[in-house]
Scaffold this motif. Structure first.
Motif, PDB file in Angstrom:
ATOM      1  N   GLU A  68     -36.447  -7.909 -18.484  1.00 56.76           N
ATOM      2  CA  GLU A  68     -35.818  -8.965 -17.691  1.00 56.76           C
ATOM      3  C   GLU A  68     -36.744  -9.363 -16.548  1.00 56.76           C
ATOM      4  OE1 GLU A  68     -32.078  -7.707 -16.384  1.00 56.76           O
ATOM      5  OE2 GLU A  68     -31.247  -7.339 -18.354  1.00 56.76           O
ATOM      6  N   SER A 127     -33.882  -4.019 -21.062  1.00 60.20           N
ATOM      7  CA  SER A 127     -33.550  -4.325 -19.664  1.00 60.20           C
ATOM      8  C   SER A 127     -34.798  -4.496 -18.832  1.00 60.20           C
ATOM      9  CB  SER A 127     -32.683  -3.204 -19.081  1.00 60.20           C
ATOM     10  OG  SER A 127     -31.485  -3.099 -19.803  1.00 60.20           O
ATOM     11  N   PRO A 167     -29.119   2.827 -15.655  1.00 61.90           N
ATOM     12  CA  PRO A 167     -28.426   1.527 -15.641  1.00 61.90           C
ATOM     13  C   PRO A 167     -27.611   1.242 -14.383  1.00 61.90           C
ATOM     14  CG  PRO A 167     -28.246   2.526 -17.803  1.00 61.90           C
ATOM     15  CD  PRO A 167     -28.882   3.556 -16.924  1.00 61.90           C
ATOM     16  N   GLU A 168     -26.790   2.210 -13.942  1.00 60.45           N
ATOM     17  CA  GLU A 168     -25.927   1.971 -12.784  1.00 60.45           C
ATOM     18  C   GLU A 168     -26.757   1.739 -11.524  1.00 60.45           C
ATOM     19  OE1 GLU A 168     -22.593   1.643 -12.535  1.00 60.45           O
ATOM     20  OE2 GLU A 168     -22.548   1.669 -14.722  1.00 60.45           O
ATOM     21  N   ARG A 188     -29.887   0.838 -11.433  1.00 66.26           N
ATOM     22  CA  ARG A 188     -30.649  -0.387 -11.622  1.00 66.26           C
ATOM     23  C   ARG A 188     -29.837  -1.600 -11.195  1.00 66.26           C
ATOM     24  NH1 ARG A 188     -31.104  -0.929 -17.242  1.00 66.26           N
ATOM     25  NH2 ARG A 188     -32.592   0.806 -17.141  1.00 66.26           N
ATOM     26  N   ALA A 189     -28.594  -1.656 -11.635  1.00 71.00           N
ATOM     27  CA  ALA A 189     -27.733  -2.794 -11.283  1.00 71.00           C
ATOM     28  C   ALA A 189     -27.458  -2.844  -9.786  1.00 71.00           C
ATOM     29  CB  ALA A 189     -26.421  -2.707 -12.058  1.00 71.00           C
ATOM     30  N   TYR A 194     -21.424   1.794  -6.000  1.00 73.41           N
ATOM     31  CA  TYR A 194     -22.345   2.393  -6.965  1.00 73.41           C
ATOM     32  C   TYR A 194     -21.762   3.697  -7.512  1.00 73.41           C
ATOM     33  CZ  TYR A 194     -26.241   5.387  -8.382  1.00 73.41           C
ATOM     34  OH  TYR A 194     -27.042   6.272  -9.045  1.00 73.41           O
ATOM     35  N   ASN A 229     -36.292  -1.288 -12.081  1.00 74.65           N
ATOM     36  CA  ASN A 229     -36.658  -1.347 -13.495  1.00 74.65           C
ATOM     37  C   ASN A 229     -37.011   0.018 -14.075  1.00 74.65           C
ATOM     38  OD1 ASN A 229     -36.264  -4.112 -13.642  1.00 74.65           O
ATOM     39  ND2 ASN A 229     -38.379  -4.576 -13.086  1.00 74.65           N
ATOM     40  N   ARG A 266     -30.730  -3.869  -7.894  1.00 77.27           N
ATOM     41  CA  ARG A 266     -31.024  -5.290  -8.100  1.00 77.27           C
ATOM     42  C   ARG A 266     -30.070  -6.182  -7.308  1.00 77.27           C
ATOM     43  NH1 ARG A 266     -32.522  -6.297 -14.482  1.00 77.27           N
ATOM     44  NH2 ARG A 266     -34.642  -5.437 -14.393  1.00 77.27           N
ATOM     45  N   SER A 267     -28.806  -5.805  -7.275  1.00 75.16           N
ATOM     46  CA  SER A 267     -27.837  -6.566  -6.488  1.00 75.16           C
ATOM     47  C   SER A 267     -28.195  -6.529  -5.002  1.00 75.16           C
ATOM     48  CB  SER A 267     -26.431  -6.002  -6.699  1.00 75.16           C
ATOM     49  OG  SER A 267     -25.488  -6.673  -5.898  1.00 75.16           O
ATOM     50  N   ASP A 314     -24.241   7.712 -13.404  1.00 77.25           N
ATOM     51  CA  ASP A 314     -25.689   7.794 -13.564  1.00 77.25           C
ATOM     52  C   ASP A 314     -26.139   9.229 -13.809  1.00 77.25           C
ATOM     53  OD1 ASP A 314     -26.838   5.347 -13.696  1.00 77.25           O
ATOM     54  OD2 ASP A 314     -27.398   5.197 -11.591  1.00 77.25           O
TER      55      ASP A 314
END
Length: 287
Positions: free
Chosen positions: A272, A269, A60-61, A63-64, A208, A56, A67-68, A213
């Motif tokens: 979330e 974001s 963005p990249e 973070r995704a 990734y 968090n 999280r995955s 990023d």
């Protein structure tokens, strides 16, 4: 005859003693193994929460990707929870039950020894009676009757004990085979599912996009420091009005606007929901 029976009884006692010793050790070690696995599950759940918190705060990249990865790691802990429950049910509990079975078998051996000792005692009494009162036929006859009953009891108890020990040994071998077969099956199922999920997690990390990023990060840095003009000052000093006009134009620069939009996007974001502790979600996997 007595020597043969004594040897049989010692063999039976050794069989039960060995089962008590080693099955007790197996139970203790596998119970500890199960507790360690549960603690590993708990530590992995903590790692999942930390990964989500970290994600968090990132670009963005990343973070995704993180999280995955956290979601895949959480899935593995679902499987590990099922592993713990199955180990407890199919491995540890059956070993615990051997305590009562061993106790019952020991009681059968003690009963046989008691009956056998009574037979020996009655024989000794009959022999003494024959030596001391050989003419007392009534007493000798009664003693012979007691010896006969004791011998019948000993014979019947011997047969029962042999059957009990044979059943005990057969059941012990079958249970040993089943318990450790279940142990291996539980471990194989867990590791097979874990490898599948870990492969997905590895692929997500491999995909990734680091460069994207970095571009995003550099754009943010330019947005922060882009208000400062690195060019040398000219001889002509600007007027206060022109400085004010320049400041107004800088405040509305495209880079600044871009940074505001990105920060707003990041705030959305961040709102979330993070990955929850999966204790409550594991009900379906434990069946």
């Amino acid at each position: 005859m007595n020597i043969v029976l004594s040897s049989q009884v010692r063999g039976m006692e050794n069989t039960v003693s060995n089962a008590e010793k080693y099955f007790g050790q197996f139970c203790s070690l596998l119970a500890a193994y199960t507790r360690k696995t549960a603690r590993l599950r708990d530590k992995a759940d903590q790692l999942v929460r930390q990964l989500v918190d970290f994600a968090n705060t990132e670009t963005p990249e990343l973070r995704a990707a993180v999280r995955s990865f956290a979601e895949d790691l959480a899935k593995v802990q679902d499987y590990r929870q099922a592993e713990v429950e199955r180990l407890e049910t199919k491995v540890v509990t059956p070993l615990k039950l051997y305590g009562a079975q061993i106790k019952q078998t020991r009681a059968e051996i003690k009963k046989f020894k008691r009956v056998r000792n009574n037979e020996i005692k009655q024989l000794e009494k009959l022999e003494k009676l024959r030596q001391k009162s050989p003419s007392d036929r009534q007493m000798i006859s009664q003693a012979e009757t007691r010896v006969q009953r004791a011998s019948v009891d000993a014979s019947r108890t011997t047969q029962q004990l042999e059957e009990t020990i044979d059943t005990f040994q057969k059941q012990k071998l079958k249970d040993l085979q089943k318990i450790f077969s279940d142990f291996i099956t539980i471990e194989m199922v867990f590791h097979a599912k874990a490898v599948e999920v870990y492969s997905s997690a590895f692929q997500a990390l491999e995909n990734y996009d680091l460069e994207r990023d970095l571009e995003d990060f550099r754009a943010k840095m330019r947005g922060v420091y882009g208000l400062y003009d690195p060019r040398p000052l000219t001889d002509t000093a600007p007027s206060l009005a022109s400085l004010g006009s320049l400041a107004g134009q800088s405040a509305e620069s495209p880079i600044r606007n871009q940074r505001k939009e990105e920060e707003a996007s990041e705030d959305d974001s961040t709102d979330e929901d993070p990955v929850e502790d999966l204790r409550g979600q594991r009900q379906g996997l434990h069946q």
